[in-house]
Design a protein around this motif. Sequence first.
Motif, short mmCIF file in Angstrom:
data_model
loop_
_atom_site.label_atom_id
_atom_site.label_comp_id
_atom_site.label_asym_id
_atom_site.label_seq_id
_atom_site.Cartn_x
_atom_site.Cartn_y
_atom_site.Cartn_z
N MET A 1 0.79 -1.21 -0.06
CA MET A 1 -0.07 0.06 -0.01
C MET A 1 0.73 1.13 -0.13
SD MET A 1 -3.34 -0.99 2.27
CE MET A 1 -4.00 0.65 1.91
N HIS A 2 2.03 1.09 0.34
CA HIS A 2 2.97 2.61 0.44
C HIS A 2 3.62 2.52 -1.04
CE1 HIS A 2 3.47 2.97 4.90
NE2 HIS A 2 2.56 3.53 4.59
N ALA A 3 3.63 1.45 -1.97
CA ALA A 3 4.03 1.62 -3.19
C ALA A 3 3.47 1.92 -4.37
CB ALA A 3 4.87 -0.19 -3.27
N THR A 4 2.19 1.87 -4.28
CA THR A 4 1.45 2.05 -5.33
C THR A 4 -0.30 2.48 -4.88
OG1 THR A 4 0.21 1.16 -7.34
CG2 THR A 4 0.88 -0.22 -5.72
N GLY A 5 -0.91 3.30 -5.62
CA GLY A 5 -1.96 3.46 -5.11
C GLY A 5 -3.05 2.49 -5.63
N LEU B 1 2.31 -2.16 -9.85
CA LEU B 1 1.94 -3.07 -8.79
C LEU B 1 2.63 -4.40 -8.86
CD1 LEU B 1 -0.22 -3.71 -6.45
CD2 LEU B 1 -1.89 -4.40 -8.23
N VAL B 2 2.72 -4.89 -7.79
CA VAL B 2 3.60 -6.13 -7.46
C VAL B 2 2.35 -7.26 -7.51
CG1 VAL B 2 5.02 -7.58 -6.25
CG2 VAL B 2 5.71 -5.33 -6.29
N GLY B 3 2.38 -8.27 -8.66
CA GLY B 3 1.38 -9.06 -8.60
C GLY B 3 1.39 -10.28 -7.69
N LEU B 4 0.71 -11.41 -7.99
CA LEU B 4 0.49 -12.33 -6.78
C LEU B 4 1.57 -13.21 -6.77
CD1 LEU B 4 -1.64 -13.16 -4.34
CD2 LEU B 4 -2.58 -14.60 -6.10
N ASP B 5 2.07 -13.44 -7.89
CA ASP B 5 3.45 -14.39 -7.93
C ASP B 5 4.50 -13.36 -8.11
OD1 ASP B 5 3.10 -13.21 -10.42
OD2 ASP B 5 3.27 -15.13 -11.55
N HIS C 1 5.36 -10.72 -9.92
CA HIS C 1 5.79 -10.17 -11.11
C HIS C 1 5.10 -8.61 -10.96
CE1 HIS C 1 1.86 -11.01 -12.32
NE2 HIS C 1 1.75 -10.33 -13.37
N LEU C 2 5.92 -7.83 -11.91
CA LEU C 2 5.35 -6.22 -11.81
C LEU C 2 4.35 -5.92 -12.89
CD1 LEU C 2 6.52 -4.06 -9.98
CD2 LEU C 2 8.05 -3.26 -11.79
N LEU C 3 3.31 -5.47 -12.55
CA LEU C 3 2.21 -4.91 -13.19
C LEU C 3 2.41 -3.50 -13.70
CD1 LEU C 3 0.99 -7.50 -11.93
CD2 LEU C 3 -1.27 -6.58 -12.53
N THR C 4 2.30 -3.15 -14.74
CA THR C 4 2.34 -1.47 -15.28
C THR C 4 1.25 -1.16 -14.69
OG1 THR C 4 1.22 -2.13 -17.21
CG2 THR C 4 3.63 -2.22 -17.24
N PRO C 5 1.33 0.29 -14.50
CA PRO C 5 0.05 0.90 -13.90
C PRO C 5 -1.13 0.82 -14.69
CG PRO C 5 2.06 2.45 -13.79
CD PRO C 5 2.28 1.20 -14.65
N SER C 6 -1.35 0.81 -16.20
CA SER C 6 -2.37 0.38 -16.86
C SER C 6 -2.92 -1.09 -16.86
CB SER C 6 -1.91 0.87 -18.25
OG SER C 6 -0.83 -0.08 -18.99
N ASP D 1 -6.78 -4.64 -14.21
CA ASP D 1 -7.08 -5.76 -13.60
C ASP D 1 -7.90 -5.61 -12.16
OD1 ASP D 1 -5.76 -7.50 -15.27
OD2 ASP D 1 -3.96 -7.68 -13.83
N VAL D 2 -7.57 -4.30 -11.43
CA VAL D 2 -8.19 -3.79 -10.47
C VAL D 2 -9.98 -3.81 -10.90
CG1 VAL D 2 -8.83 -1.84 -8.76
CG2 VAL D 2 -6.46 -2.72 -8.99
N PHE D 3 -10.14 -3.14 -12.04
CA PHE D 3 -11.47 -3.01 -12.51
C PHE D 3 -12.09 -4.27 -12.69
CE2 PHE D 3 -14.27 -2.99 -16.16
CZ PHE D 3 -15.06 -2.18 -15.85
#
Length: 464
Positions: free
Chosen positions: A79-83, A169-173, A175-180, A185-187
């Motif tokens: 939560m401190h790394a990305t919104g 965002l750091v994914g569940l495994d 890996h790094l997800l780009t902001p887009s 994925d959040v939507f």
Amino acid sequence: MSASEALTATSAGTEDNVAAVAPRRVSITRGYRFELVKLVSQWRIRLLVLACWIAPGLFVAAVGQQSTLPSDTLFGRWMHATGWAGPLVILGFSGTWALPLLTSVVAGDVFAAEDRLGTWRHLLVAVRSPRRIFVAKALASLTIIALLVIGLAASSSVGGLLSEGNHPLVGLDDHLLTPSHAATDVFLAWACVLAPTLALAAIGLLGSVALGKSPMGLLLPVLVALAMQLAQMLPLPVAVRLSLPGYAFIAWNGLFASPAQLDPLLIGIAVSLVWAVTATALAYLLFLRRDFTNSTHDGSGRRAIAAGLLPLAALLGVTVAVVGVATPASSTGSGITRPKVEASLATAFAHLYRMQTEELNRPAVTEAQLLTTATCNKGDNDVPDEGSGNDWRCVVAWHIPGVQVTGSAIYQLDVTSDGRYVADGDGPKEVNGYFVVHTHQGDAPNPLWQFDGNVDLLHSTPKG
């Protein structure tokens, strides 16, 4: 013209006039607007809408200002790394507590309120169609529920982005997800939980119709959600776990794996929609058969069991059988096996090792060069290496180009029944111990110290 003929003509004319001025049935659109206004005029509904559109954003923003994070919650440690981590933390809480409570207050009371106020006769005289009354009330309650869900998602997303920014965002495994990619994925994750929310709402409609003024009708969605949560904590076979209408509240996390674990999510959504349609149909049939001339109607326990509980129990048995046939390789057992745990842990470690390397300004290395492997065992030698538990112990090995010695690190894993696990570093300290690293967003704990992972329950062999 004779007197009898004149009287007959006069009577016919009177009947035509009466038919001409007879009131028409109220349309579904007008009934829907009327029911929607009735719901919105209630102070508790207004308070819920206000809370869902404001409170999540304030909570996420407040957590962003704290030094400690809800690391025991999925994505809470980021939560401190990305919104984009904030709305996922709110989503996990909502699926467990908020959405069952919201569906109870809205759908679980939409029919029972008329029983408490004794207004069924007035409503029937005005609308003149029980079918249209049911459709209008169901659509109005679903509209309010959708508004509440949208508020939770929008508020938490805005609060997270304003407090932490639009970062990867750091994914569940891990890996790094780009902001887009993270935003998409959040939507999708919030959209997917609409299916189990509809299932709970339909169960609320059924309880409101079947149990009348009884408070059990209002509490039914909460009790069903609590029962499903308790069931998910048990070592159930995968087919039974996926057949529960609330599994999509958990399976959305598969969107954040690479490759995405879509099979459990799609099955969970399909099961939830089947439950929603079935419970709504049962509520509709019960409502049409109700005797509205009885002003003291307070629900019938026997009728509720015969027309509500037993059909839903039969539906659970059917869905278990169908899911078991559709996933024969993984329908029995827990779905958590040693090869899956080892493959998932090795993948997550490799992703995070690259992140740590970049944060410590070391020479870059690819995951292919690391050749990461993991060896795990659960408990003593007498215990099978499968199933959930906090007694998984793993050793991760990797190779750095140009270095002859193979690196190794020890992890203790706490694996839950739904396949999620938390890996806790147990040495060496300079690799997976606790220390602070400097990132673009500020100081953060060593990413290899503690991290989340997930085991795909449906696949009998791990994915490479």
